[in-house]
Design an enzyme around this catalytic site. Structure first.
Site, PDB file in Angstrom:
ATOM      1  N   SER A 259      62.478 -91.413 -52.874  1.00 51.83           N
ATOM      2  CA  SER A 259      63.895 -91.079 -53.036  1.00 51.83           C
ATOM      3  C   SER A 259      64.173 -89.611 -52.703  1.00 51.83           C
ATOM      4  O   SER A 259      63.293 -88.737 -52.833  1.00 51.83           O
ATOM      5  CB  SER A 259      64.330 -91.356 -54.474  1.00 51.83           C
ATOM      6  N   GLY A 263      62.156 -86.225 -53.751  1.00 47.33           N
ATOM      7  CA  GLY A 263      61.816 -85.355 -52.619  1.00 47.33           C
ATOM      8  C   GLY A 263      62.241 -83.918 -52.876  1.00 47.33           C
ATOM      9  O   GLY A 263      61.515 -82.972 -52.569  1.00 47.33           O
ATOM     10  N   GLU A 280      59.956 -88.284 -46.184  1.00 44.85           N
ATOM     11  CA  GLU A 280      60.716 -89.421 -45.647  1.00 44.85           C
ATOM     12  C   GLU A 280      61.499 -89.964 -46.832  1.00 44.85           C
ATOM     13  O   GLU A 280      60.968 -90.667 -47.682  1.00 44.85           O
ATOM     14  CB  GLU A 280      59.748 -90.434 -45.048  1.00 44.85           C
ATOM     15  N   ARG A 308      65.175-107.638 -44.908  1.00 46.64           N
ATOM     16  CA  ARG A 308      63.739-107.330 -44.893  1.00 46.64           C
ATOM     17  C   ARG A 308      63.398-106.794 -46.287  1.00 46.64           C
ATOM     18  O   ARG A 308      64.064-105.906 -46.790  1.00 46.64           O
ATOM     19  CB  ARG A 308      63.497-106.276 -43.809  1.00 46.64           C
ATOM     20  N   CYS A 314      64.044 -98.170 -46.941  1.00 46.73           N
ATOM     21  CA  CYS A 314      64.852 -96.954 -46.713  1.00 46.73           C
ATOM     22  C   CYS A 314      65.765 -97.098 -45.508  1.00 46.73           C
ATOM     23  O   CYS A 314      66.816 -96.464 -45.458  1.00 46.73           O
ATOM     24  CB  CYS A 314      63.945 -95.748 -46.496  1.00 46.73           C
ATOM     25  N   SER A 472      61.262-100.204 -36.395  1.00 44.00           N
ATOM     26  CA  SER A 472      60.012 -99.547 -36.788  1.00 44.00           C
ATOM     27  C   SER A 472      58.830 -99.973 -35.921  1.00 44.00           C
ATOM     28  O   SER A 472      58.705-101.143 -35.567  1.00 44.00           O
ATOM     29  CB  SER A 472      59.696 -99.885 -38.248  1.00 44.00           C
TER      30      SER A 472
HETATM   31  C1  SIN Z   1      60.703 -97.283 -45.655  1.00 36.31           C
HETATM   32  O1  SIN Z   1      61.439 -98.091 -46.171  1.00 36.31           O
HETATM   33  O2  SIN Z   1      60.511 -96.198 -46.184  1.00 36.31           O
HETATM   34  C2  SIN Z   1      59.946 -97.547 -44.380  1.00 36.31           C
HETATM   35  C3  SIN Z   1      60.424 -98.674 -43.600  1.00 36.31           C
HETATM   36  C4  SIN Z   1      59.730 -98.820 -42.263  1.00 36.31           C
HETATM   37  O3  SIN Z   1      58.709 -98.187 -41.998  1.00 36.31           O
HETATM   38  O4  SIN Z   1      60.237 -99.586 -41.468  1.00 36.31           O
END
Ligand code: SIN
Length: 509
Positions: A259, A263, A280, A308, A314, A472
């Site tokens: 989060s 972070g 990230e 997903r 994220c 990704s």
């Molecule tokens: C994430 O949700 O932090 C990563 C998702 C991804 O690598 O596609």
């Protein structure tokens, strides 16, 4: 001589079953109840442990060490000692070891996938997908490792030569999330090892078992003791463990996925030792559907990016912005696609949505939807828990009449909730999408090529999916701007976080 097939056989067949769980022999050989420090499997000095449960049914899978600041300091020492040797190894040597680790991950694919579903809840098909994705980072960095080049600059003075070389930064503390218990580790660790760094990994308290399983396979691949350390801590000790990693002068860098709130804490704690930081953090992805879009493709992309991992990603779509003229048609098609989602035990065939990871995340989704309803949002479908599937299931939901004041519009929902807001013009869509302090990913659908270039350039996010909901890959530069973080993971840039550029000036030549 041992044949290639024997070498790559799942650990279960090679090592025999060490302990029986209900998860099957291919999981049992990967299932650990100890942390991995300096090449040894150890408990916390205090002897304390905490339970890891299956979010599907709250059943205890096993218990793991509840490590505290003192335990972590030992892991940092081990990583620091190992770094003194590892930093001097050749790229070819590190590449070969990473390749062995990758091969073992492939050979143990099914066991790793089942373990992941057991502790995280996502459907087995998704866990298998995560394993392919996660392992691809190890493969990728085993290859990139041998392409860490330096530069020779054009000196302005004839008697001088100027060279830049890239060197490993040192020990890296890695704090990883529960939503991708495998891939968020491999994309950090593989890059760090390729660069010549060593690491201390602290996985999320909800999902430490996939991390420990990666430790099992790293050990089996022959990665030297102390190069990869995996420590486990309960929620109670997580903050102190993070603090030690941030404040230790022996740790050169921190890589964190999680989060924005956490972070920022890690960023502050790292200030005193001027750490290299890879962050990230959270996103608030806009998914824009223009009237020029192919709506079938847009629905497909929305399903991929929103559902997903039950929306616990994220880069998940968080705000769906649809041009007024196509909103009814889009919602009709989206609802039809969502009707096909099957909620249940991720281990069962045909299940496409598992439980939410834990009670606090589940409650947050319930509260956000309740609040939005109270402020005038309308429910097209869902909008409530799905108790018949289990305590932590939330129905796939569509909300319309969403406004900017609602917290599910301004913050990550991290659940299977599609919130829809309409717009009239491209300028309005861009203004809405960019009106956020975070900027991880965004998506839009348009069949107008000029609009595609225009909008892609103007969106204030680190990543943009243009007529694509699944962005990704190990080859891609993953990362955000604004309060979504610092640095990039994956691609050749994924090595930047783990190397320093050293400038060497040769004079009087
Ligand atoms: C994430 O949700 O932090 C990563 C998702 C991804 O690598 O596609």
């Amino acid at each position: 001589m041992e044949s290639m097939l024997t070498k790559l056989a799942p650990a279960a067949t090679r090592l025999g079953v060490r302990r029986m769980s209900s998860l099957g022999p291919e999981v049992d050989v990967l299932l650990k109840d100890k942390a991995y420090v300096n090449g040894a499997w150890i408990g916390a000095a205090s002897g304390k442990t905490f339970q890891v449960t299956n979010p599907m049914n709250s059943q205890v899978i096993t218990s793991v060490p509840d490590m505290n600041a003192a335990d972590v300091s030992l892991a940092v020492d081990a990583a620091n000692d190992a770094f003194q040797t590892w930093r001097g190894t050749t790229a070819k040597y590190r590449s070969d070891l990473l390749r062995k680790w990758f091969n073992l991950c492939v050979a143990n694919h099914e066991g790793l996938a089942k373990l992941l579903t057991a502790e995280q809840g996502k459907p087995l098909a998704e866990s298998r997908g995560e394993l392919v994705y996660g392992s691809s980072y190890i493969e990728w960095f085993s290859e990139e490792c041998r392409r860490i080049y330096g530069e020779v600059a054009q000196s302005p003075v004839a008697s001088k030569e100027m060279m830049f070389i890239r060197q490993p930064i040192g020990v890296v503390g890695m704090i990883t999330p529960w939503n991708f218990p495998n891939a968020m580790i491999t994309r950090k660790v593989a890059a760090a090892l390729a660069a010549g760094c060593t690491c201390v990994v602290k996985p999320a308290e909800d999902t430490p078992l996939s991390a420990l399983a990666l430790g099992v396979l790293a050990e089996e691949a022959g990665i030297p003791a102390g190069v990869v350390n995996v420590i486990t801590s309960s929620r109670q000790h997580t903050a102190e463990v993070g603090k030690v990693l941030c404040e230790s002068p022996k740790v050169a860098g921190i890589s964190f996925t999680g989060s924005t709130k956490v972070g920022k804490i890690l960023y502050r704690q790292s200030a005193n030792t001027i750490k290299r930081l890879g962050l990230e953090l959270g996103g608030n992805a806009a998914f824009i559907v223009f009237d020029s879009a192919n709506l079938d493709l847009a629905v497909q992309g929305c399903m991929a990016s929103k559902f997903r991992n039950a929306g616990q990603t994220c880069v998940s779509t968080n705000r769906v912005l649809v041009q007024e003229s196509v909103v009814e048609e889009f919602i009709g098609k989206l609802k039809a696609a969502m009707d096909n989602l099957v909620l249940g035990d991720g281990m069962k065939d045909g299940v496409s949505q598992g439980p939410i990871i834990n009670k606090s995340q589940f409650d947050k989704i319930c509260e956000m939807v309740q609040e939005a309803r109270g402020q005038g949002a309308e429910i097209v479908v869902g909008g409530e828990p799905h108790k018949s599937a289990g305590e932590l299931f939330y129905k796939p939901t569509i909300l319309t009449n969403v406004t900017e004041s609602m917290s599910l519009y301004r913050e990550e929902i991290f659940g299977p909730v599609v919130s829809i807001k309409t717009f009239k013009t491209e300028e309005e869509a861009l203004a809405l999408a960019n009106d956020s302090r975070v900027g991880l990913a965004s998506y839009f659908y348009s069949e107008n090529i000029s609009q595609c270039f225009r909008v892609a350039k103007k969106l204030e996010t680190g990543m943009v999916g243009i007529n694509e909901g699944a962005i990704s890959a190990a080859e891609a530069a993953f990362g955000g701007i604004k309060e979504s973080g610092l640095g990039r993971e994956g691609s050749s840039h994924g090595l930047d976080e783990y190397t320093n550029i050293k400038y060497m000036c040769f004079g009087n030549l």
